[in-house]
Write an enzyme that holds these catalytic residues in place. Structure first.
Site, mmCIF file in Angstrom:
data_model
loop_
_atom_site.group_PDB
_atom_site.id
_atom_site.type_symbol
_atom_site.label_atom_id
_atom_site.label_comp_id
_atom_site.label_asym_id
_atom_site.label_seq_id
_atom_site.Cartn_x
_atom_site.Cartn_y
_atom_site.Cartn_z
ATOM 1 N N GLU A 30 -1.739 12.243 -3.826
ATOM 2 C CA GLU A 30 -0.917 11.046 -3.480
ATOM 3 C C GLU A 30 -2.209 10.191 -2.818
ATOM 4 O O GLU A 30 -3.023 10.455 -2.118
ATOM 5 C CB GLU A 30 -0.179 11.282 -2.348
ATOM 6 C CG GLU A 30 0.458 10.076 -1.480
ATOM 7 C CD GLU A 30 1.400 10.311 -0.297
ATOM 8 O OE1 GLU A 30 1.891 11.478 -0.027
ATOM 9 O OE2 GLU A 30 1.784 9.450 0.372
ATOM 10 N N GLU A 75 -6.829 9.697 1.500
ATOM 11 C CA GLU A 75 -6.993 8.421 2.375
ATOM 12 C C GLU A 75 -8.406 8.037 2.823
ATOM 13 O O GLU A 75 -9.091 9.098 2.748
ATOM 14 C CB GLU A 75 -5.948 8.632 3.383
ATOM 15 C CG GLU A 75 -5.617 7.368 4.687
ATOM 16 C CD GLU A 75 -5.410 6.114 4.154
ATOM 17 O OE1 GLU A 75 -6.278 5.296 4.231
ATOM 18 O OE2 GLU A 75 -4.286 5.890 3.581
ATOM 19 N N ASP A 120 -12.560 7.415 -1.011
ATOM 20 C CA ASP A 120 -11.896 6.528 -2.191
ATOM 21 C C ASP A 120 -11.443 7.487 -3.202
ATOM 22 O O ASP A 120 -12.091 8.083 -3.797
ATOM 23 C CB ASP A 120 -13.229 5.702 -2.939
ATOM 24 C CG ASP A 120 -12.681 4.603 -3.767
ATOM 25 O OD1 ASP A 120 -11.529 4.603 -4.030
ATOM 26 O OD2 ASP A 120 -13.417 3.641 -4.322
ATOM 27 N N ASP A 178 -1.942 -1.266 -0.919
ATOM 28 C CA ASP A 178 -2.377 -2.655 -0.480
ATOM 29 C C ASP A 178 -2.174 -3.732 -1.352
ATOM 30 O O ASP A 178 -2.812 -3.604 -2.551
ATOM 31 C CB ASP A 178 -3.759 -2.675 0.187
ATOM 32 C CG ASP A 178 -3.985 -1.723 1.238
ATOM 33 O OD1 ASP A 178 -3.144 -1.672 2.189
ATOM 34 O OD2 ASP A 178 -5.022 -0.784 1.288
ATOM 35 N N LYS A 210 -4.180 -12.573 -2.016
ATOM 36 C CA LYS A 210 -4.771 -13.838 -2.525
ATOM 37 C C LYS A 210 -5.514 -13.605 -3.862
ATOM 38 O O LYS A 210 -5.988 -12.310 -3.948
ATOM 39 C CB LYS A 210 -6.123 -13.994 -1.341
ATOM 40 C CG LYS A 210 -5.581 -14.376 0.202
ATOM 41 C CD LYS A 210 -6.671 -14.670 0.859
ATOM 42 C CE LYS A 210 -6.120 -14.993 2.359
ATOM 43 N NZ LYS A 210 -7.285 -14.643 3.428
ATOM 44 N N THR A 229 9.396 5.055 5.269
ATOM 45 C CA THR A 229 8.212 4.753 6.028
ATOM 46 C C THR A 229 8.213 3.532 6.694
ATOM 47 O O THR A 229 9.001 2.758 6.536
ATOM 48 C CB THR A 229 6.830 4.939 5.113
ATOM 49 O OG1 THR A 229 6.854 3.700 4.153
ATOM 50 C CG2 THR A 229 6.823 6.320 4.092
ATOM 51 N N LYS A 230 7.183 3.547 7.534
ATOM 52 C CA LYS A 230 6.993 2.163 8.346
ATOM 53 C C LYS A 230 7.039 0.903 7.463
ATOM 54 O O LYS A 230 7.703 -0.030 7.847
ATOM 55 C CB LYS A 230 5.824 2.398 9.048
ATOM 56 C CG LYS A 230 5.412 1.415 9.942
ATOM 57 C CD LYS A 230 4.104 1.725 10.861
ATOM 58 C CE LYS A 230 2.925 1.016 9.778
ATOM 59 N NZ LYS A 230 1.445 0.945 10.632
ATOM 60 N N PHE A 231 6.510 1.131 6.336
ATOM 61 C CA PHE A 231 6.259 0.136 5.320
ATOM 62 C C PHE A 231 7.679 -0.444 4.740
ATOM 63 O O PHE A 231 7.956 -1.630 4.583
ATOM 64 C CB PHE A 231 5.404 0.337 4.173
ATOM 65 C CG PHE A 231 3.962 0.264 4.838
ATOM 66 C CD1 PHE A 231 3.206 -1.054 4.696
ATOM 67 C CD2 PHE A 231 3.286 1.395 5.176
ATOM 68 C CE1 PHE A 231 2.047 -0.992 5.334
ATOM 69 C CE2 PHE A 231 2.019 1.373 5.623
ATOM 70 C CZ PHE A 231 1.347 0.210 5.699
HETATM 71 C C1 LIG Z 1 -0.367 -0.086 2.862
HETATM 72 S S1 LIG Z 1 -0.965 1.421 3.253
HETATM 73 C C2 LIG Z 1 0.496 2.499 2.675
HETATM 74 C C3 LIG Z 1 0.377 3.713 3.428
HETATM 75 C C4 LIG Z 1 1.443 4.782 3.020
HETATM 76 N N1 LIG Z 1 1.268 5.056 1.463
HETATM 77 C C5 LIG Z 1 2.977 4.570 3.342
HETATM 78 O O1 LIG Z 1 3.837 4.372 2.600
HETATM 79 O O2 LIG Z 1 3.006 4.329 4.578
HETATM 80 C C6 LIG Z 1 -1.852 1.526 1.981
HETATM 81 C C7 LIG Z 1 -3.029 2.632 2.246
HETATM 82 O O3 LIG Z 1 -3.814 2.888 0.960
HETATM 83 C C8 LIG Z 1 -5.317 3.246 1.525
HETATM 84 N N2 LIG Z 1 -6.014 3.091 0.339
HETATM 85 C C9 LIG Z 1 -6.209 1.955 -0.083
HETATM 86 N N3 LIG Z 1 -6.989 1.991 -1.154
HETATM 87 C C10 LIG Z 1 -7.543 3.414 -1.214
HETATM 88 C C11 LIG Z 1 -8.246 3.957 -1.996
HETATM 89 N N4 LIG Z 1 -9.065 3.578 -2.999
HETATM 90 N N5 LIG Z 1 -8.722 5.328 -1.748
HETATM 91 C C12 LIG Z 1 -8.179 6.204 -0.751
HETATM 92 N N6 LIG Z 1 -7.066 5.325 0.222
HETATM 93 C C13 LIG Z 1 -6.970 3.835 -0.058
HETATM 94 C C14 LIG Z 1 -5.246 2.144 2.684
HETATM 95 O O4 LIG Z 1 -6.363 2.891 3.553
HETATM 96 C C15 LIG Z 1 -3.995 2.363 3.399
HETATM 97 O O5 LIG Z 1 -3.844 3.349 4.522
#
Ligand SMILES: C[S@@+](CC[C@H](N)C(=O)[O-])C[C@H]1O[C@@H](n2cnc3c(N)ncnc32)[C@H](O)[C@@H]1O
Length: 246
Positions: free
Chosen positions: A71, A96, A123, A146, A150, A222-224
């Site tokens: 994930e 994460e 990453d 994310d 932009k 989820t929150k989102f």
């Molecule tokens: C908008 S949040 C969504 C979190 C979760 N999936 C949810 O649905 O609540 C996107 C998450 O992806 C993580 N993220 C983005 N690019 C990443 C990467 N290349 N490697 C690890 N984490 C990443 C960010 O730190 C962020 O916590």
């Protein structure tokens, strides 16, 4: 898991611009205690010096051989923990960069007594490129990546042609790529990326019969997603599967 391709060859093919922003956040005292005692067992930190990474040995890490789901961007781990509880027979690896999010997941895993969750801080592109091998994953989940709205930031979007190609390579035939987004414009972008991929190379196609999925597809809210619902935004979901090579 064996990694056959040299990471240096792959770095030309996949975006090197990071898809995440660095977020600070302190751990509560309880999270800190949990982190110190449980993270060494449940988690792995990627190197920060740019050195190459040892491939994952999931059999050793989980103490069993089982299908593995990655994930990407697990956030606070609400979906990760809830879904892992329903699929105890699969190994779940949450990736994460945000430490407080991982600390929350450590707490959830501990409180719920989940034995099938491990975490990687770093990453996800490095995890895909260096830690996982071809045809090694039964599922890849990307929930609410994310959106980088932009135009000048679009290159930061995780889901690009190269990333999809890499993910497809890491999936086993029959494995599933499950993506969800609440961002309409990112959804269009993702549809375009998936429509324009070279299926003769990726072998990734929409999964028509969802009941045939080897991984759980039902996500908790989820929150989102809750915020998206309240604000009247639709959630777009993609469920793709890797076919056997023809
Ligand atoms: C908008 S949040 C969504 C979190 C979760 N999936 C949810 O649905 O609540 C996107 C998450 O992806 C993580 N993220 C983005 N690019 C990443 C990467 N290349 N490697 C690890 N984490 C990443 C960010 O730190 C962020 O916590």
């Amino acid at each position: 898991m064996q990694v056959s391709n040299a990471a240096s060859d792959q770095s030309r093919l996949y975006p090197r611009v990071t898809s995440f922003r660095f977020r600070r956040g302190a751990l509560s005292a309880g999270q800190q205690r949990n982190w110190e005692t449980k993270w060494p067992i449940l988690g792995r930190e990627l190197r920060t010096d740019g050195g190459s990474e040892a491939p994952l040995n999931t059999a050793e890490w989980f103490g069993r051989t089982a299908d593995t789901i990655l994930e990407i961007g697990s956030g606070t781990g609400i979906s990760t923990a809830a879904m892992a509880a329903v699929e105890p027979d699969v190994n779940v690896i949450a990736v994460e960069v945000y430490k407080p999010g991982l600390a929350q997941l450590v707490g959830l895993v501990d409180r719920q007594g989940l034995t099938n969750v491990r975490m990687i801080r770093g990453d996800a592109m490095i995890v895909l490129m260096e830690l996982t091998g071809p045809s090694s994953l039964t599922g890849i989940r990307v929930f609410f990546p994310d959106p980088w709205p932009k135009a000048r930031h679009h290159k930061r979007r995780l889901l690009q042609q190269g990333t999809i190609t890499l993910m497809a390579d890491r999936l086993k035939p029959g494995g599933v790529l499950h993506i969800a987004t609440d961002h309409a414009e990112y959804a269009e972008w993702i549809s375009e990326v998936l429509d324009n991929q070279d299926v003769t190379k990726t072998h990734v196609v929409p999964l028509e019969d969802k009941s045939a999925s080897p991984i759980l597809l039902e996500r908790p809210t989820t929150k989102f997603e809750g915020r998206a619902q309240r604000e009247g935004r639709d959630v777009t979901e993609y469920v793709f599967t890797r076919q056997e090579a023809q």
